[in-house]
Design an enzyme around this catalytic site. Structure first.
Site, PDB file in Angstrom:
ATOM      1  CB  THR A  15      -0.918  -0.005   1.247  1.00  0.00           C
ATOM      2  OG1 THR A  15      -1.660  -1.222   1.239  1.00  0.00           O
ATOM      3  CG2 THR A  15      -1.865   1.171   1.240  1.00  0.00           C
ATOM      4  N   GLY A 120       0.541   8.966  10.440  1.00  0.00           N
ATOM      5  CA  GLY A 120       0.581   9.153   8.986  1.00  0.00           C
ATOM      6  C   GLY A 120       1.265  10.439   8.572  1.00  0.00           C
ATOM      7  CG  ASP A 187      -1.715   0.821  14.936  1.00  0.00           C
ATOM      8  OD1 ASP A 187      -0.909   0.449  14.070  1.00  0.00           O
ATOM      9  OD2 ASP A 187      -2.159   1.988  14.990  1.00  0.00           O
ATOM     10  CE  LYS A 191      -0.087   4.248  14.206  1.00  0.00           C
ATOM     11  NZ  LYS A 191      -1.486   4.254  13.746  1.00  0.00           N
TER      12      LYS A 191
HETATM   13  N1  LIG Z   1      -0.990   1.308   5.040  1.00  0.00           N
HETATM   14  C1  LIG Z   1      -0.979   2.427   5.719  1.00  0.00           C
HETATM   15  O1  LIG Z   1      -1.878   3.268   5.604  1.00  0.00           O
HETATM   16  C2  LIG Z   1       0.169   2.734   6.676  1.00  0.00           C
HETATM   17  C3  LIG Z   1       0.152   3.935   7.404  1.00  0.00           C
HETATM   18  C4  LIG Z   1       1.234   4.234   8.239  1.00  0.00           C
HETATM   19  C5  LIG Z   1       2.272   3.331   8.359  1.00  0.00           C
HETATM   20  N2  LIG Z   1       2.237   2.154   7.668  1.00  0.00           N
HETATM   21  C6  LIG Z   1       3.361   1.236   7.824  1.00  0.00           C
HETATM   22  O2  LIG Z   1       4.019   1.092   6.570  1.00  0.00           O
HETATM   23  C7  LIG Z   1       4.554  -0.233   6.447  1.00  0.00           C
HETATM   24  C8  LIG Z   1       4.010  -0.877   5.173  1.00  0.00           C
HETATM   25  O3  LIG Z   1       2.608  -0.950   5.252  1.00  0.00           O
HETATM   26  P1  LIG Z   1       1.730  -1.382   3.977  1.00  0.00           P
HETATM   27  O4  LIG Z   1       0.308  -1.146   4.373  1.00  0.00           O
HETATM   28  O5  LIG Z   1       2.266  -0.746   2.737  1.00  0.00           O
HETATM   29  O6  LIG Z   1       2.017  -2.959   3.946  1.00  0.00           O
HETATM   30  P2  LIG Z   1       1.651  -4.009   2.765  1.00  0.00           P
HETATM   31  O7  LIG Z   1       0.637  -3.433   1.870  1.00  0.00           O
HETATM   32  O8  LIG Z   1       1.395  -5.309   3.449  1.00  0.00           O
HETATM   33  O9  LIG Z   1       3.015  -4.126   1.928  1.00  0.00           O
HETATM   34  C9  LIG Z   1       4.182  -4.748   2.442  1.00  0.00           C
HETATM   35  C10 LIG Z   1       5.198  -4.881   1.339  1.00  0.00           C
HETATM   36  O10 LIG Z   1       6.389  -5.379   1.921  1.00  0.00           O
HETATM   37  C11 LIG Z   1       6.758  -6.600   1.251  1.00  0.00           C
HETATM   38  N3  LIG Z   1       7.301  -7.546   2.224  1.00  0.00           N
HETATM   39  C12 LIG Z   1       6.753  -7.934   3.396  1.00  0.00           C
HETATM   40  N4  LIG Z   1       7.540  -8.834   3.999  1.00  0.00           N
HETATM   41  C13 LIG Z   1       8.590  -9.046   3.172  1.00  0.00           C
HETATM   42  C14 LIG Z   1       9.735  -9.863   3.224  1.00  0.00           C
HETATM   43  N5  LIG Z   1       9.964 -10.683   4.250  1.00  0.00           N
HETATM   44  N6  LIG Z   1      10.624  -9.799   2.221  1.00  0.00           N
HETATM   45  C15 LIG Z   1      10.419  -8.983   1.164  1.00  0.00           C
HETATM   46  N7  LIG Z   1       9.335  -8.165   1.046  1.00  0.00           N
HETATM   47  C16 LIG Z   1       8.442  -8.214   2.050  1.00  0.00           C
HETATM   48  C17 LIG Z   1       5.496  -7.137   0.624  1.00  0.00           C
HETATM   49  O11 LIG Z   1       5.877  -7.954  -0.442  1.00  0.00           O
HETATM   50  P3  LIG Z   1       4.812  -8.647  -1.444  1.00  0.00           P
HETATM   51  O12 LIG Z   1       4.294  -7.537  -2.294  1.00  0.00           O
HETATM   52  O13 LIG Z   1       5.621  -9.630  -2.202  1.00  0.00           O
HETATM   53  O14 LIG Z   1       3.763  -9.252  -0.555  1.00  0.00           O
HETATM   54  C18 LIG Z   1       4.776  -5.845   0.234  1.00  0.00           C
HETATM   55  O15 LIG Z   1       5.236  -5.383  -1.010  1.00  0.00           O
HETATM   56  C19 LIG Z   1       4.171  -0.960   7.742  1.00  0.00           C
HETATM   57  O16 LIG Z   1       5.227  -0.846   8.666  1.00  0.00           O
HETATM   58  C20 LIG Z   1       2.962  -0.176   8.250  1.00  0.00           C
HETATM   59  O17 LIG Z   1       2.800  -0.260   9.646  1.00  0.00           O
HETATM   60  C21 LIG Z   1       1.207   1.838   6.822  1.00  0.00           C
END
Ligand SMILES: NC(=O)c1ccc[n+]([C@@H]2O[C@H](COP(=O)([O-])OP(=O)(O)OC[C@H]3O[C@@H](n4cnc5c(N)ncnc54)[C@H](OP(=O)(O)O)[C@@H]3O)[C@@H](O)[C@H]2O)c1
Length: 409
Positions: A15, A120, A187, A191
């Site tokens: 994401t 965020g 969560d 934070k």
């Molecule tokens: N989403 C939000 O709104 C938001 C807001 C604030 C902070 N965050 C933080 O931002 C971070 C990412 O969140 P997200 O929502 O973008 O997560 P996500 O959609 O689950 O994406 C995670 C990405 O990391 C890759 N990944 C995970 N484990 C891996 C591994 N062992 N080796 C290689 N690649 C790996 C995944 O690969 P694949 O594509 O191959 O599955 C995917 O591309 C997290 O720490 C989250 O807490 C997110």
């Protein structure tokens, strides 16, 4: 165009990572104007794509948006040991291994930036670490989980059950398929641990944060609260207590006058209190791919060369002076028939549409107060000039702009 490229290795393209990969090229010209370097993603690591060693070797900075503890911790440490700056959005990692990671950054003279890990795009980390670095803070309250804030806002707004509000949150994309760590407070606790560490300059581990979720809140609680003029929030608190520090997360009622009471929907907000600064509240979107990516990219820019002066303008935008506004119009008028009709006719000729009208007072105290829907300011003021010339006006009309936008659903 500069021939200096700033090379970014992107760990994770979910994401946040995908939104970052889209945002970076769109802002590259602007970033080059600020830093003198052109940022480029030189490699992406996913479970099915990329090689960490190769990406590390080729990068000036690593963006970690994979999430989880391992291998994220290992990659972040190895990047810093190799002298690379790191930007991360990973609150779980920082709230459990922050001290190890910050020490590694200090020892290797690199930056570890993490604005997106808390609230965020709301710039809490920057404000605590830079703007308020000199202030001795007393207390921080935070609504730092958008999912639970959306659920509680929906329960208050519609009177629905916790289960129905959660289902709505999932349908609208404000909650994950597995929302456990959002609704049980973990969560938010992660934070608050990071916020407390920065605000009070003392190590705080996630395990030291007492937390409670919102799963047990009922529609009844919300109903009674409303009658009492109270709103329910999942509130994070970090405060000095008896020479120590308390960091906790639990549901709490707020009176309507509290700065966090009006923060609804998926928004996040943080209130920072100290004797010297009184109180500062920051609020905005706490999650979402594009929003979080914007915070990540802001950190990347900060890790690049800081600006020596205001950068050269890269746009030549037209400056617009005549815009549309809604208006409040206050008129002191003689108390006689036909006044409202004449005012309405003049406004109508300028294209104004009246949203509400109130007539108050009698005789010498008669007043006509209107709110007019948004219209071009030039046309509105033309109408005001004409109205001012009417023989029943006892003074010049007063006009004040009305902000009609509602940021919070
Ligand atoms: N989403 C939000 O709104 C938001 C807001 C604030 C902070 N965050 C933080 O931002 C971070 C990412 O969140 P997200 O929502 O973008 O997560 P996500 O959609 O689950 O994406 C995670 C990405 O990391 C890759 N990944 C995970 N484990 C891996 C591994 N062992 N080796 C290689 N690649 C790996 C995944 O690969 P694949 O594509 O191959 O599955 C995917 O591309 C997290 O720490 C989250 O807490 C997110």
């Amino acid at each position: 165009m500069s021939d200096r490229v700033f090379r970014i290795g992107l760990l994770g393209r979910g994401t946040v990572g995908a939104a970052f990969a889209e945002l970076l090229p769109a802002r590259a010209v602007h970033i080059e104007a600020i830093t003198g370097m052109r940022p480029e993603i030189i490699g992406v690591l996913r479970r099915s794509e990329g090689d960490f060693e190769a990406i590390l070797e080729a990068s000036d900075l690593v963006v970690e948006v994979m999430g989880g503890i391992e291998p994220a911790r290992d990659y972040v440490l190895r990047a810093m040991l190799a002298g690379k700056h790191v930007v991360t959005a990973n609150k779980q990692l920082l709230s459990q291994h922050g001290e190890e990671l910050w020490a590694c950054a200090r020892d290797n003279g690199v930056q570890l930036r993490f604005e997106a890990a808390v609230a965020g795009v709301v710039p809490v980390i920057r404000v605590l670490g830079e703007s308020l670095a000199a202030a001795s803070l007393d207390r921080i309250h935070g609504i730092v989980n958008g999912t639970t804030n959306f659920i509680l806002s929906e329960m208050a707004r519609t009177g629905c059950s916790y289960e129905d509000a959660l289902a709505d949150a999932q349908r609208l994309g404000y909650a994950e398929a597995d929302p456990t760590e959002d609704v049980n407070g973990k969560d938010a606790a992660a934070k608050m641990a990071i916020i407390a560490r920065l605000a009070f300059d003392t190590p705080v581990h996630l395990d030291q944060v007492v937390y409670e979720g919102i799963e047990h809140i009922t529609a009844d609680d919300m109903e009674y609260a409303r009658e009492l003029g109270l709103g329910l929030k999942l509130l994070g608190t970090a405060e000095r207590v008896d020479g120590g520090l308390s960091v906790r997360v639990h549901p709490a009622f707020l009176y309507g006058s509290h700065p966090l009471a009006s923060v609804g929907g998926p928004f996040n907000a943080v209130t920072i209190e100290s004797e010297a600064i009184t109180e500062i509240t920051l609020s905005g979107p706490g999650a979402g791919g594009p929003q979080t990516a914007s915070a990540v990219l802001g950190d990347v820019i900060s890790a690049m060369i800081p600006p020596a002066s205001t950068p050269e303008a890269t746009h030549a935008l037209e400056i617009i002076q005549d815009v549309e506004s809604a208006f409040y119009l206050h008129m002191e008028v003689a108390d006689r028939p036909g006044v409202l009709a004449q005012v309405a006719q003049i406004l109508g000729l300028q294209g104004a549409s009246v949203k509400s009208v109130v007539q108050k007072g009698l005789g010498e105290k008669a007043r006509l107060v209107m709110v007019v829907h948004p219209m071009l300011e030039s046309r509105f003021f033309a109408a005001v000039d004409l109205i001012a010339g009417l023989d029943f006006m006892r003074s010049r009309p007063r006009a004040i702009r009305v902000i009609e936008e509602e940021f919070i659903s």
